[in-house]
Design an enzyme around this catalytic site. Structure first.
Site, PDB file in Angstrom:
ATOM      1  N   SER A 163     -26.612  12.213  64.933  1.00  0.00           N
ATOM      2  CA  SER A 163     -27.292  12.695  63.731  1.00  0.00           C
ATOM      3  C   SER A 163     -28.749  12.993  64.072  1.00  0.00           C
ATOM      4  CB  SER A 163     -27.219  11.639  62.632  1.00  0.00           C
ATOM      5  OG  SER A 163     -28.062  10.556  62.963  1.00  0.00           O
ATOM      6  N   LYS A 164     -29.485  13.437  63.058  1.00  0.00           N
ATOM      7  CA  LYS A 164     -30.875  13.843  63.285  1.00  0.00           C
ATOM      8  C   LYS A 164     -31.690  12.735  63.941  1.00  0.00           C
ATOM      9  CE  LYS A 164     -28.620  14.840  60.045  1.00  0.00           C
ATOM     10  NZ  LYS A 164     -27.745  13.890  59.418  1.00  0.00           N
ATOM     11  N   ARG A 165     -31.315  11.496  63.655  1.00  0.00           N
ATOM     12  CA  ARG A 165     -32.052  10.372  64.226  1.00  0.00           C
ATOM     13  C   ARG A 165     -32.104  10.450  65.753  1.00  0.00           C
ATOM     14  NH1 ARG A 165     -29.673   5.890  64.218  1.00  0.00           N
ATOM     15  NH2 ARG A 165     -27.593   6.546  63.598  1.00  0.00           N
ATOM     16  N   HIS A 166     -31.092  11.080  66.331  1.00  0.00           N
ATOM     17  CA  HIS A 166     -31.005  11.121  67.787  1.00  0.00           C
ATOM     18  C   HIS A 166     -31.745  12.315  68.385  1.00  0.00           C
ATOM     19  CE1 HIS A 166     -27.306   8.919  66.445  1.00  0.00           C
ATOM     20  NE2 HIS A 166     -27.854   8.048  67.257  1.00  0.00           N
ATOM     21  N   GLY A 167     -32.500  13.022  67.559  1.00  0.00           N
ATOM     22  CA  GLY A 167     -33.197  14.200  68.062  1.00  0.00           C
ATOM     23  C   GLY A 167     -32.548  15.446  67.515  1.00  0.00           C
TER      24      GLY A 167
END
Length: 472
Positions: free
Chosen positions: A236-240
RNA sequence: GGUCCCAUCGUCUAGAGGCCUAGGACGGAGCCCUCUCAAGGCUUAAACACGGGUUCGAAUCCCGUUGGGACCGCCA
């Protein structure tokens, strides 16, 4: 029989890494078998689907060159077809009208979970008589038994039907739901291989029941393992960056992403680098792994660097220009730019980096990095600079070799190693300590600019305070 | 919680019972090359989750445990 695959995203966001890989595998499988690759937009959820998302997905596909043969088909334009199928079930007694409201169902689900029971619809409307004027959804009647999913990647997976609730196939507002649409579409579009993420594995028995109830032949299923983030949770966005187009903006080459994605979950012995032709030739679902994989940005970066290094300078020059434009430099992909690219291509991991490194070629005025100036623009080099200025100035042909000859001569005369001269010159010409080979830099900069910058450095050495770190 | 899937270096993976003292790649470390930075070359550390079977022999087959993931919507 012609092999037909499809990629069927829902337009509720951009094309992300996971979707792109699913699309890629479908594409490669179809191409490998000389079949057709179909694009279908699953926009049955009118509230969440947007045209911007559709366009974003198309853009992503095009950038990656995942060209489709048919479509894009839009499910929103096929509502009548789904509706017919739903009502046919009703006639056949394979489905029934459910008068429960969404609120009631929500409440019952909440209670079931609270009591630790499975939140499954109890089938209370199965045998109800028609209630005129009341809104209803249509539910598919799940019959007792076992449903076997034969999956190319996962093998045989058995599901007990009593674990599966009677699913809604037509909403009370008359719109069809996902499971109905996929089956109707995959069947009528004659999809032979359904290749998708394994988050759909649990939906597959429901869909198989629908196929069988309609009497449609089953396609082959292949459920790809998920792509996870570095903490092994769903990417998800959390991972870049997860948007495909974000990689374009970050200066990645589309084939680097394609190559990376292909090797995430699929392998071909020890081979890491593939052209698209090789991928098409070698791809097979048999060599797709069963376990989920972690997205590794470093490896993607390495591949990008690899393709930058191997790329044709003319093509890279064209790709680089927008990144230079973004920095405010007007550049056309001419001889000068290809010369610049040649020196930078094995020194850059992305086009952004390349544009950054190319900046000193375009800047009007060099600005010295403080540490670099302190260390290299010192009194003892002034004489060398002056010598260089006069000799460069009298050079009839301003070529790499001629420039090198001048340096060699000065080295011999002054008994200096090249490093002692090259680093100060580098700082004078580029402002920093990192650049392509110094002769190349001088040649591309040209006689006039090179000399001007050397003169400026001489002035700076004579009077560092006055001519120092002036800002533009 | 229920159902389902999965399990080899940090990561991607090779491995289809003996070819495994487990191979490659990214990343890491070191050395070489060198006008800087890269690139390149060489070297190196690093894994079969655990426990039981089956077998002459298991990373490979079976069972269990543990761990991770997915799904359980009138979302797709």
């Amino acid at each position: 029989m012609e092999i037909r695959t499809r990629f069927a995203p829902s337009p509720t966001g951009y094309l992300h890494i996971g979707g792109a890989r699913t699309a890629l595998f479908n594409y490669l499988f179809a191409r490998h078998h000389k079949g057709k690759f179909i694009l279908r937009i699953e926009d049955t959820d009118v509230a969440r689907s947007t045209e911007e998302s559709t366009q974003a997905i198309l853009d992503g596909m095009q950038w990656l060159a995942l060209n489709w043969d048919e479509g894009p088909y839009f499910q929103s334009k096929r509502f009548e077809l789904y509706k017919e199928h739903a009502y046919k079930f009703l006639e056949m007694g394979k489905a029934y009208k459910c008068y429960c409201t969404a609120e009631e169902l929500e409440q019952r689900r909440g209670e079931a979970i609270k009591q630790g029971k499975p939140p499954k619809y109890d089938g209370r409307c199965r045998n109800k008589k028609d209630e005129q004027g009341k809104p209803f959804a249509i539910r598919f009647k799940v019959l007792p038994g076992t449903t076997l999913v034969k999956d190319i990647i996962k093998g045989k997976v058995a599901f007990e039907n009593d674990e599966i609730e009677d699913l809604i196939i037509l909403r009370s507002d008359g719109t069809p739901t996902y499971n109905l649409c996929v089956v109707v579409d995959d069947a009528t579009m004659e999809i032979t291989h359904v290749i998708r993420g394994d988050d759909h594995l649990n939906n597959t028995p429901k869909q198989i029941m629908l196929y069988e109830a309609f009497g449609y032949p089953l396609p082959q299923f292949a459920h790809l393992p998920m792509i996870l983030g570095s903490d092994k949770t769903r990417l998800s966005k959390r991972h870049g960056a997860t948007s495909v187009m974000a990689y374009k903006e970050m200066g990645y080459l589309p084939h680097a992403l394609v190559n990376y994605l292909a090797r995430l979950g699929w392998s071909c012995g020890d081979q890491e680098i593939f052209t698209i032709e090789e991928l098409t030739e070698k791809f097979s679902l048999e060599n797709v792994g069963k376990s989920s994989g972690v997205f590794n940005p470093e490896k993607l970066l390495w591949l990008n660097q690899h393709y930058l290094k191997e790329g044709k300078i003319e093509e890279l020059a064209i790709l680089l220009t927008p990144f230079l434009e973004a920095k405010g430099y007007h550049a056309s992909a001419d001889k000068r730019l290809t010369d610049i690219v040649k020196g930078l291509q094995e020194r850059s991991k992305t086009l952004i980096e390349m544009a950054d490194s190319a900046e000193f070629y375009f800047k009007e005025d060099v600005q010295y990095e403080e540490n670099a100036a302190n260390k290299f623009l010192t009194k003892d080099i002034q004489e060398i600079f002056e010598l260089l200025i006069s000799r460069l100035d009298s050079l009839p042909e301003f070529t790499h070799n001629a420039i090198e000859t001048i340096f060699t001569a000065i080295m011999n005369e002054k008994d200096l190693k090249l490093g002692k001269i090259a680093q100060p010159v580098r700082v004078a010409l580029t402002g920093g300590t990192v650049s392509p080979g110094i002769f190349e830099v001088i040649e591309i900069l040209g006689k006039e600019t090179s000399i001007a910058r050397l003169k400026k450095a001489v002035e700076f050495i004579a009077n560092p305070a006055a001519k120092g770190q002036k800002t533009e």
